[in-house]
Design an enzyme around this catalytic site. Structure first.
Site, PDB file in Angstrom:
ATOM      1  N   SER A   1       1.006  -1.452   0.093  1.00  0.00           N
ATOM      2  CA  SER A   1       0.085  -0.187   0.341  1.00  0.00           C
ATOM      3  C   SER A   1       0.636   0.886  -0.269  1.00  0.00           C
ATOM      4  CB  SER A   1      -0.654  -0.114   1.360  1.00  0.00           C
ATOM      5  OG  SER A   1       0.555   0.051   2.329  1.00  0.00           O
ATOM      6  N   GLY A   2       0.384   2.453  -0.035  1.00  0.00           N
ATOM      7  CA  GLY A   2       1.000   3.686   0.402  1.00  0.00           C
ATOM      8  C   GLY A   2       1.823   3.431   1.790  1.00  0.00           C
ATOM      9  N   HIS A   3       1.821   3.064   2.927  1.00  0.00           N
ATOM     10  CA  HIS A   3       2.123   3.462   4.046  1.00  0.00           C
ATOM     11  C   HIS A   3       3.056   2.145   3.638  1.00  0.00           C
ATOM     12  CE1 HIS A   3       2.914   2.936   8.275  1.00  0.00           C
ATOM     13  NE2 HIS A   3       2.658   1.598   8.032  1.00  0.00           N
TER      14      HIS A   3
ATOM     15  N   GLY B   1      -1.689   0.482   7.071  1.00  0.00           N
ATOM     16  CA  GLY B   1      -2.166   0.906   7.641  1.00  0.00           C
ATOM     17  C   GLY B   1      -3.229   0.573   8.135  1.00  0.00           C
TER      18      GLY B   1
ATOM     19  N   ILE C   1      -4.371  12.922  12.252  1.00  0.00           N
ATOM     20  CA  ILE C   1      -3.577  14.096  12.130  1.00  0.00           C
ATOM     21  C   ILE C   1      -3.562  15.180  12.845  1.00  0.00           C
ATOM     22  CG2 ILE C   1      -4.422  14.813   9.715  1.00  0.00           C
ATOM     23  CD1 ILE C   1      -1.786  14.512   8.433  1.00  0.00           C
TER      24      ILE C   1
ATOM     25  N   HIS D   1      -2.457   3.393  16.039  1.00  0.00           N
ATOM     26  CA  HIS D   1      -2.116   4.501  15.398  1.00  0.00           C
ATOM     27  C   HIS D   1      -2.437   5.948  15.028  1.00  0.00           C
ATOM     28  CE1 HIS D   1      -1.889   5.735  10.243  1.00  0.00           C
ATOM     29  NE2 HIS D   1      -0.940   6.509  11.075  1.00  0.00           N
TER      30      HIS D   1
ATOM     31  N   HIS E   1       7.004  11.365  27.713  1.00  0.00           N
ATOM     32  CA  HIS E   1       6.907  10.628  28.436  1.00  0.00           C
ATOM     33  C   HIS E   1       5.721   9.444  29.006  1.00  0.00           C
ATOM     34  CE1 HIS E   1       5.205  12.651  31.709  1.00  0.00           C
ATOM     35  NE2 HIS E   1       5.322  14.305  30.998  1.00  0.00           N
TER      36      HIS E   1
END
Length: 198
Positions: free
Chosen positions: A7-9, A62, A156, A135, A126
Site C-alpha cells: 500500500s501507500g503505507h 495502515g 493527523i 496508530h 514520557h
C-alpha cells in the site's frame, strides 16, 4: 526481511527501512495479482511462497483492524522499523511489529505495544502507554502519561493533554483536542473533543 501489504503505507515503511541500511527487503506480499513491484521491490504471493525463507516479517498495512487480522493469522518473527531521523529514548520500550517513522519522538518511559504506527512527526511523550495496533497519525501529539487502548487511531494533528485515557478502537479526528477521557468504540472530533458517534 519481507513486508506484507503493498500500500501507500508500505512505501513509507520501505523508505524508513532503507534510511538506516540495516535490513534488506527481499519482497512484499500482497493479494493483488496485478501488482508486480513497489519501489523496485518485487511483489510476491504469500500463499504459494516457501515460508522457511521468511526470517523476519513486517505488516505494512495502515488499517489497524486489518493489521490485527494479519498478525493473528500469520505466525512469524515480526521485526520493528525505526526511521533513522526518529528519536526513541533508551528508556522507552517498543514492541514487535511497530513502526516509528521519520521525525517522530518516543520519549522516556513510554511503552509502545505490538504492531503500532508512530507516524511522521508524531510525538509520544514520557510515560505514555499504547496498547497493540494503535496508530498515531502524522504530527499528532500525546502529552505525558496518556494511555491509548487497543486499535485506536489518533488523527493527523490531534492533541491529547496529559493524563488522558483513550479507550479501545476509538477514532480521534484530525486536529481534535482531547481534554477528557474517551470511552471505547467511539468517534470524537473538535476543539474541545466531542463525541459524534458510537
Amino acid at each position: 526481511m519481507y513486508l506484507y501489504g503493498a500500500s501507500g503505507h508500505c512505501k513509507v515503511i520501505i523508505d524508513s527501512i532503507e534510511s538506516s541500511n540495516s535490513k534488506k527487503i527481499e519482497g512484499v506480499f500482497d493479494d493483488d495479482i496485478n501488482l508486480k513491484k513497489i519501489l523496485n521491490i518485487p511483489i510476491l504471493k504469500y500463499d504459494n511462497f516457501d515460508k522457511h525463507q521468511i526470517h523476519e516479517l513486517f505488516i505494512s498495512v495502515g488499517n489497524n483492524s486489518v493489521r490485527k487480522i494479519i498478525a493473528e493469522s500469520i505466525k512469524a518473527t515480526y521485526g520493528t522499523v525505526i526511521h533513522v531521523s526518529a528519536y526513541v529514548s533508551k528508556y522507552a520500550s517498543i514492541n514487535k511489529g511497530t513502526a516509528v517513522l521519520a521525525n517522530a519522538v518516543v520519549n522516556t518511559s513510554a511503552k509502545i505495544g505490538k504492531h503500532c504506527i508512530i507516524n511522521t512527526g508524531a510525538i509520544v511523550e514520557h510515560d505514555c502507554e499504547l496498547e497493540d495496533y494503535v496508530h498515531i497519525s502524522p504530527n499528532a501529539s500525546l502529552a505525558g502519561n496518556v494511555k491509548i487502548g487497543e486499535g485506536s487511531h489518533i488523527g493527523i494533528g490531534a492533541q491529547i493533554i496529559q493524563g488522558i485515557t483513550i479507550g479501545k478502537w476509538v477514532t480521534i479526528g484530525a486536529g481534535t483536542v482531547v481534554i477528557r477521557n474517551v470511552p471505547d468504540n467511539s468517534l470524537f472530533v473538535g476543539n474541545p473533543a466531542r463525541e459524534i458517534k458510537k
